[in-house]
Structure formats: C-alpha cells, structure tokens
Write a protein that holds these residues in place. Structure first.
Motif, PDB file in Angstrom:
ATOM      1  N   GLY A  28     -72.678  28.342  17.549  1.00  0.00           N
ATOM      2  CA  GLY A  28     -74.002  29.280  17.331  1.00  0.00           C
ATOM      3  C   GLY A  28     -74.858  28.743  16.886  1.00  0.00           C
ATOM      4  O   GLY A  28     -76.015  28.985  17.376  1.00  0.00           O
ATOM      5  N   ILE A  29     -74.717  27.860  15.829  1.00  0.00           N
ATOM      6  CA  ILE A  29     -75.902  27.223  15.363  1.00  0.00           C
ATOM      7  C   ILE A  29     -76.410  26.136  16.224  1.00  0.00           C
ATOM      8  O   ILE A  29     -77.688  26.074  16.397  1.00  0.00           O
ATOM      9  N   ASN A  30     -75.571  25.361  17.152  1.00  0.00           N
ATOM     10  CA  ASN A  30     -76.029  24.781  18.135  1.00  0.00           C
ATOM     11  C   ASN A  30     -76.859  25.261  19.300  1.00  0.00           C
ATOM     12  O   ASN A  30     -77.869  24.883  19.466  1.00  0.00           O
ATOM     13  N   SER A  31     -76.412  26.435  19.582  1.00  0.00           N
ATOM     14  CA  SER A  31     -76.887  27.183  20.577  1.00  0.00           C
ATOM     15  C   SER A  31     -78.231  27.579  20.285  1.00  0.00           C
ATOM     16  O   SER A  31     -79.241  27.914  20.894  1.00  0.00           O
ATOM     17  N   GLY A  32     -78.374  28.058  18.894  1.00  0.00           N
ATOM     18  CA  GLY A  32     -79.458  28.658  18.305  1.00  0.00           C
ATOM     19  C   GLY A  32     -80.694  27.790  18.570  1.00  0.00           C
ATOM     20  O   GLY A  32     -81.796  28.361  18.839  1.00  0.00           O
ATOM     21  N   ALA A  33     -80.718  26.458  18.558  1.00  0.00           N
ATOM     22  CA  ALA A  33     -81.584  25.701  18.335  1.00  0.00           C
ATOM     23  C   ALA A  33     -82.178  25.814  20.052  1.00  0.00           C
ATOM     24  O   ALA A  33     -83.454  25.584  20.392  1.00  0.00           O
ATOM     25  N   TYR A  34     -81.352  25.844  21.042  1.00  0.00           N
ATOM     26  CA  TYR A  34     -81.757  25.857  22.196  1.00  0.00           C
ATOM     27  C   TYR A  34     -82.355  27.036  22.590  1.00  0.00           C
ATOM     28  O   TYR A  34     -83.573  27.142  23.250  1.00  0.00           O
ATOM     29  N   VAL A  35     -81.865  28.212  22.167  1.00  0.00           N
ATOM     30  CA  VAL A  35     -82.365  29.613  22.425  1.00  0.00           C
ATOM     31  C   VAL A  35     -83.906  29.676  21.764  1.00  0.00           C
ATOM     32  O   VAL A  35     -84.603  30.181  22.393  1.00  0.00           O
TER      33      VAL A  35
ATOM     34  N   ARG B 240     -80.683  19.180  17.973  1.00  0.00           N
ATOM     35  CA  ARG B 240     -80.673  19.022  19.238  1.00  0.00           C
ATOM     36  C   ARG B 240     -80.624  17.416  19.348  1.00  0.00           C
ATOM     37  O   ARG B 240     -80.315  16.874  20.498  1.00  0.00           O
ATOM     38  N   GLY B 241     -80.604  16.664  18.268  1.00  0.00           N
ATOM     39  CA  GLY B 241     -80.533  15.251  18.235  1.00  0.00           C
ATOM     40  C   GLY B 241     -79.253  15.034  18.303  1.00  0.00           C
ATOM     41  O   GLY B 241     -78.896  13.444  18.184  1.00  0.00           O
ATOM     42  N   THR B 242     -78.061  15.579  17.689  1.00  0.00           N
ATOM     43  CA  THR B 242     -76.859  15.099  17.468  1.00  0.00           C
ATOM     44  C   THR B 242     -75.738  15.984  18.685  1.00  0.00           C
ATOM     45  O   THR B 242     -75.983  17.113  18.770  1.00  0.00           O
ATOM     46  N   PRO B 243     -74.745  15.235  18.848  1.00  0.00           N
ATOM     47  CA  PRO B 243     -73.629  15.904  19.852  1.00  0.00           C
ATOM     48  C   PRO B 243     -73.056  17.005  19.236  1.00  0.00           C
ATOM     49  O   PRO B 243     -72.698  17.123  17.923  1.00  0.00           O
ATOM     50  N   VAL B 244     -72.733  17.991  20.010  1.00  0.00           N
ATOM     51  CA  VAL B 244     -72.101  19.395  19.412  1.00  0.00           C
ATOM     52  C   VAL B 244     -70.834  18.935  18.807  1.00  0.00           C
ATOM     53  O   VAL B 244     -70.289  19.370  17.693  1.00  0.00           O
ATOM     54  N   VAL B 245     -70.104  17.950  19.515  1.00  0.00           N
ATOM     55  CA  VAL B 245     -68.725  17.764  18.979  1.00  0.00           C
ATOM     56  C   VAL B 245     -68.673  17.247  17.414  1.00  0.00           C
ATOM     57  O   VAL B 245     -68.126  17.489  16.678  1.00  0.00           O
ATOM     58  N   VAL B 246     -69.859  16.152  17.126  1.00  0.00           N
ATOM     59  CA  VAL B 246     -70.006  15.854  15.827  1.00  0.00           C
ATOM     60  C   VAL B 246     -70.429  17.028  14.685  1.00  0.00           C
ATOM     61  O   VAL B 246     -69.836  17.036  13.797  1.00  0.00           O
TER      62      VAL B 246
END
Ligand code: GLN
Length: 486
Positions: A364-371, A332-338
């Motif tokens: 998926g990994i990025n979204s998992g954190a928010y989910v 959640r602390g880093t941009p998805v594009v990075v």
C-alpha cells in the motif's frame, strides 16, 4: 456529483479494510517455530501439514515449555534473521552449528550429526571433491553447503531449496549438487539416475536456534532435549523418520504416450495430495493483499497528491510537502521487495503482526507513491478556472478540492489507476520473501514437491493473467459508464 460519491466510497473502503486487517488476534502462549519445509526427512510437507524429525522433536520441547507449537514455512536464508529479530521463537530446519551463526543466535545442544555430500548423475565422471573444480555446482542458498563450495572451491549456483538444485541436476543444468546427506539420500532414491559419492565433504552437527535474548527458553529446551536423549525419545523420532523415504511425491510410473504423460503430470501436480489447494489458498491471499493494498495506496496517493498540489499552488503546507517529496523519493527509489523485508524484519521487528497486514502496508505504501503522482497529474489537468469558479461560489478550498476538482481528476486518471492495480497485483508475487503463502509461493511449494517446473508455473501464470483480463474488462466498462454519464 456521482464522482465524489465514488471517491468517498473508496475512502471508506480503504479505511475499513485497514481497520479490519489491523485487528490481530489476541496473543496466545505459543512457540513459533520457523523452518524451510523442503528438507526431508527433517521437514517436508505431507498434504497441508509440515512434518518430519524437527517438528516431532520441537513438539516435545513445546510440551515441556508448556507452549502451543505453531510452525511457519519460510526460505532458509531468512530463518536465522527471523529468530534474531524476535519474529520467531525457535528455528528448526536441520540447521548446522557454525561459529558465524553463533554470533547472531544461540544454539541448543546438538541433536544429530550430518554430512555435506556430493550428488551427481550415475553416468558422471566426478568421483570426489577433487574433481569439482570448474564444474557447475548447485547448492541451496545460505546453507553450509553454499559456504563450503564458495570458500573451498568456487562460486556455486544458488537455488532457493535443495529440491530445485536437484531438479537442475536432473535436467543437465548442473554437474553436481552439494547437500546434506539425508535429504540427498531421499532425493537420489526418488530419481533412479542420481548417486551420492561415498566420501562426504564435511561432518556437521544440527541444533535448534534461539534468540540471544531468550536465555530462559534456551535453558528449558536444553534440559528437555537432554532428557529426550537419555530416555530414548529422541532416537525413536530419528529412527521413525530415517527409515522412511520422506514425501512420496515422485512415483516411478512410466507413462507411454504424450497424452498419458500430460495426464500424469496434471494429476501429480494438482490432484495428488490436494496440491491444487496451494494455488487456491494462495490465490485468495494474493487477492486480499492486492485489493486492500490498492485501497490503502489510493488513500495515501490522494492525500499526498492534494498536499503536493496545494503547496505548489498556494505556497502553504511547506513541511508536509517536504515530507511528501521525501516519501516519493525513497519509495520510488527502492525496490518493493526491499521495502517489504524492511517493514517486516525491522519496522515490525519484534511485534507479532499478521503477515498479510504487513504485506498490505508495504504494498500500500509503495503503491501510494505511484498513485500520488498519477493523481497529481490528474488534478493538474483540471483547468484552474474551475477552482476559481468554485471559490467564487462560496466553497472553501478543501470543499472545492473534494467536491469539484478531485472527482474530475479521478475520472481522468482511471485508466492509469487501473494500470497501477495490475502492476501491484503482480508485484505481490514477492510476498513469499516473508513466508506468506501467496499464489506464486503456492506454485513454488508444488514445484518443490513434484520437481516439475513447467505445470505449476504455467498454472500460476494463467491465474494472474485471468485476473488481469477480468479486471481490465471491468475497468473498460466502468470507463464507458462514466463517459456516458457526462
Ligand atoms: N544443514 C545445512 C545448514 O544449516 C542445511 C539446512 C537446510 O537446508 N535446511 O546450512
């Protein structure tokens, strides 16, 4: 107990999708060439194909190395990194030999000489490099033109490719563009209002880039390149392309009324050369990534949320809980594009993994954190008494969690999960960074061919909007159904 069926269905679908996407094809003996195909006559798109001087030469080189040529289009500033990390075998994109680049990759022998030139409007008062100071100068990001202007003059305005810089010059957003001579000649010839200043800024040589670890390939390619120089094949390829005007996107027709202009524009952007296919194919890729990534995200999210709540309530799973917290903080602390670039270039560095799969994993990994946080909120919203009741009926903790708590939590957080899918769908628009041809990139390719910024962007925006509206409508229906079932 309908909800837990829904939950299991989601779990199975997520697992299946990851498995299916994971079955990459068998590795063939191929020669992967990376290029940035908006650089006529060296590389450009003719219909769906990438053609030009570089593909023609590398095809000959591949033949000599007994390899099958595969060409991939990506942004110029990622090309050297792709070769350096072993993602690609050869970079062929009108690449100038420079000392800085030599530190990262090996160059073949040069195959052509070129120059950086200045392009201006015919009416401009700029006559040479000495008049450029303080002017608005456009360049292509990461090129030698970019370095020249940055080091010798001032900070330039950096565009993703030369065609977009030329577009900005044509619409008065820039005073000059610094570009390689041949693409400059082709762009200028198309517009009729541009000219190239006679004195070049600097002379250069182009060569192909190979990884430093691939000395054997370098030797084979150099030998064949020398052979091509000697037997005239190289010159024949150069002659064939230098006398043509590159892609034929802009035809000088003069539409009269506004309506005619509009029809002309639609024809140029979508019908000519079947350009609508870039959007259609891109749309499918976007849907595939978003759909599989959201399933993966839900799977990860559920797991993390259950670990976090179990640890909070019962005090066990301490190590797992700490790992989950770390995951949430970092993602959640880093941009998805990075994250996408790191996963593609570093984690899957030299592995030949399908790019769609890389994108699914990254999003998926990025979204998992928010989910995870959404679902944790959902679990916390279920009264603790329900867990106690389930336990006293003889269900174990996991059973109570899966059968009683999670299905209710899922229903409560459905609107928030729907929202997450909408966000994710639009976030996939950065997939172009790893040369994936998604919907946004499809629009970009059309723009780079037709120099029309308006229609391709509007079309792309409308498609995203339509999907989001359709999805929202479906979600509303599902929510209503679940409510009625209560
Ligand atoms: N020759 C320039 C460079 O190497 C530009 C190449 C390109 O834009 N494809 O930086």
């Amino acid at each position: 107990m309908k909800y837990h069926k829904l939950f299991y269905a989601l779990l199975c679908a997520a697992t299946l999708s990851v498995l299916l996407c994971g079955c990459g094809e068998e590795k063939k003996k191929k020669l992967l060439m990376v290029t940035e195909a908006t650089f006529p006559p060296y590389e450009y798109r003719d219909g769906k194909e990438i053609v030009g001087i570089d593909p023609d030469i590398v095809r000959e080189l591949a033949k000599a190395a007994n390899r099958e040529l595969v060409i991939e289009d990506m942004s110029f500033d990622s090309i050297i990194a792709a070769v350096q990390s072993g993602k690609a075998d050869i970079a062929a994109s009108g690449i100038t030999v420079t000392e800085d680049r030599k530190k990262k990759i090996n160059f073949t022998v040069p195959y052509v000489t070129a120059q950086q030139v200045i392009i201006v409007q015919k009416t401009s008062t700029i006559q040479g490099a000495e008049d450029l100071k303080g002017k608005r100068i456009g360049v292509q990001h990461g090129t030698t033109g970019d370095s020249y202007v940055t080091e010798k003059l001032q900070q330039p305005e950096r565009y993703q490719n030369g065609a977009l810089a030329i577009r900005a010059l044509l619409t008065g957003k820039l005073d000059a563009v610094v570009l390689d001579n041949e693409p400059a000649r082709i762009h200028a010839a198309k517009s009729q209002t541009l000219k190239i200043l006679p004195k070049p800024l600097v002379h250069e040589e182009y060569a192909f880039a190979i990884s430093k670890h691939n000395k054997e390939l370098l030797t084979i390619l150099n030998q064949e390149l020398m052979r091509m120089k000697n037997d005239g094949r190289l010159q024949a390829i150069l002659d064939k392309h230098m006398n043509k005007s590159g892609n034929t996107a802009e035809k000088p027709s003069i539409p009269e009324t506004l309506w005619e202009k509009w029809v002309d524009s639609v024809k140029l952007n979508f019908i000519d050369d079947d350009r609508y296919l870039y959007l259609a194919v891109g749309f499918l890729v976007t849907l595939e990534i978003a759909f599989c990534a959201v399933l993966l995200g839900v799977l990860i999210g559920f797991t993390v949320a259950v670990i976090r709540t179990t640890a909070d309530r019962n005090g066990n799973l301490k190590i797992l809980n700490a790992l989950c917290k770390l995951y949430l903080t970092v993602i959640r602390g880093t941009p998805v594009v990075v994250q996408l670039l790191l996963i593609y270039f570093v984690i899957f560095g030299s592995m030949d993994v399908d790019k769609v799969l890389v994108a699914i994993i990254a999003f998926g990994i990025n979204s998992g954190a928010y989910v995870a946080e959404i679902i944790r909120g959902g679990i916390d919203s279920i009264d603790n008494g329900q867990m106690e009741a389930a336990r006293s009926l003889g269900l174990s903790y996991p059973q109570s969690m899966i059968r009683i708590i999670l299905p209710q939590a899922l229903k409560n957080v459905l609107p928030a999960l729907g929202n997450e899918f909408i966000v994710l769908l639009k976030e996939t628009s950065v997939s172009g960074y790893i040369a994936l041809q998604d919907l946004t990139k499809g629009g970009d390719i059309i723009r780079s061919q037709t120099y029309d910024a308006f229609l391709p962007l509007i079309a792309v925006a409308l498609i995203y909007l339509a999907v989001v509206m359709l999805f929202s409508a479906l979600l509303t229906r599902l929510e209503r159904r679940l409510k009625n079932n209560e």
